[in-house]
Design a protein around this motif. Structure first.
Motif, PDB file in Angstrom:
ATOM      1  N   GLU A  98      16.240  49.776  41.124  1.00 23.20           N
ATOM      2  CA  GLU A  98      15.700  49.887  39.766  1.00 23.20           C
ATOM      3  C   GLU A  98      15.809  48.561  39.013  1.00 23.20           C
ATOM      4  O   GLU A  98      14.883  48.144  38.328  1.00 23.20           O
ATOM      5  N   ALA A  99      16.945  47.882  39.168  1.00 26.07           N
ATOM      6  CA  ALA A  99      17.114  46.582  38.508  1.00 26.07           C
ATOM      7  C   ALA A  99      16.077  45.590  39.020  1.00 26.07           C
ATOM      8  O   ALA A  99      15.464  44.858  38.237  1.00 26.07           O
ATOM      9  N   ARG A 102      12.662  46.007  37.584  1.00 22.92           N
ATOM     10  CA  ARG A 102      12.561  45.505  36.208  1.00 22.92           C
ATOM     11  C   ARG A 102      12.462  43.983  36.140  1.00 22.92           C
ATOM     12  O   ARG A 102      11.960  43.442  35.160  1.00 22.92           O
ATOM     13  N   ASP A 114      18.608  39.395  30.518  1.00 19.62           N
ATOM     14  CA  ASP A 114      17.708  40.204  31.346  1.00 19.62           C
ATOM     15  C   ASP A 114      18.497  40.943  32.422  1.00 19.62           C
ATOM     16  O   ASP A 114      18.249  42.119  32.694  1.00 19.62           O
ATOM     17  N   GLU A 117      20.580  43.817  30.937  1.00 19.39           N
ATOM     18  CA  GLU A 117      19.685  44.916  30.564  1.00 19.39           C
ATOM     19  C   GLU A 117      19.163  45.653  31.802  1.00 19.39           C
ATOM     20  O   GLU A 117      19.080  46.877  31.826  1.00 19.39           O
ATOM     21  N   ALA A 118      18.856  44.916  32.861  1.00 17.34           N
ATOM     22  CA  ALA A 118      18.305  45.521  34.078  1.00 17.34           C
ATOM     23  C   ALA A 118      19.305  46.440  34.769  1.00 17.34           C
ATOM     24  O   ALA A 118      18.909  47.390  35.432  1.00 17.34           O
ATOM     25  N   ASP A 120      21.562  48.298  33.177  1.00 16.75           N
ATOM     26  CA  ASP A 120      22.045  49.237  32.164  1.00 16.75           C
ATOM     27  C   ASP A 120      23.227  48.734  31.357  1.00 16.75           C
ATOM     28  O   ASP A 120      24.220  49.443  31.169  1.00 16.75           O
TER      29      ASP A 120
END
Length: 131
Positions: A98-99, A102, A114, A117-118, A120
């Protein structure tokens, strides 16, 4: 999750996206991958760590058309369960997928913000230093 993860994106070069808690992950990364720099897919146990390299599971490519590789140094205890590239793709990749989704298409290298945030909001997520 303690691991070192180096990869590249569509338009940015090879970077550490996770640093395994090291101030400088490069020496640990180089030890894990020493002598196998050109192998496109590989698994190797180095002490209590596992070095993994595999092509992007979604066949994402960089701007030059090369499939993006993922180089991962997995630390214990997670490394204890990884005994092959296939194990790495099944156990480790879901923790990163998922990271990467992104980050990979950013028009510039991911910043520390970044990266946090990627993953979580994890402040220990890594750095944006070049490998």
């Amino acid at each position: 999750m303690s691991l070192i993860w180096a990869t590249r994106g569509r338009s940015w070069g090879f970077r550490f996206l996770r640093d395994g808690g090291f101030t400088d992950p490069l020496p640990a990364y180089e030890r894990a991958f020493a002598g196998i720099e050109s192998e496109p897919t590989m698994y190797r146990r180095v002490g209590k760590q596992v070095a993994l390299r595999f092509p992007d599971p979604k066949d994402r490519c960089d701007e030059a058309g090369r499939v993006i590789p993922h180089d991962i140094v997995v630390m214990s205890p997670l490394a204890d369960d990884v005994r092959s590239v296939e194990d790495g793709q099944r156990i480790v990749w879901p923790l990163l997928a998922e990271a990467f989704a992104r980050l990979w298409d950013l028009p510039r290298p991911p910043s520390a913000s970044d990266l946090r945030e990627a993953v979580d909001g994890d402040p220990s997520s890594g750095t944006s230093r070049s490998a």
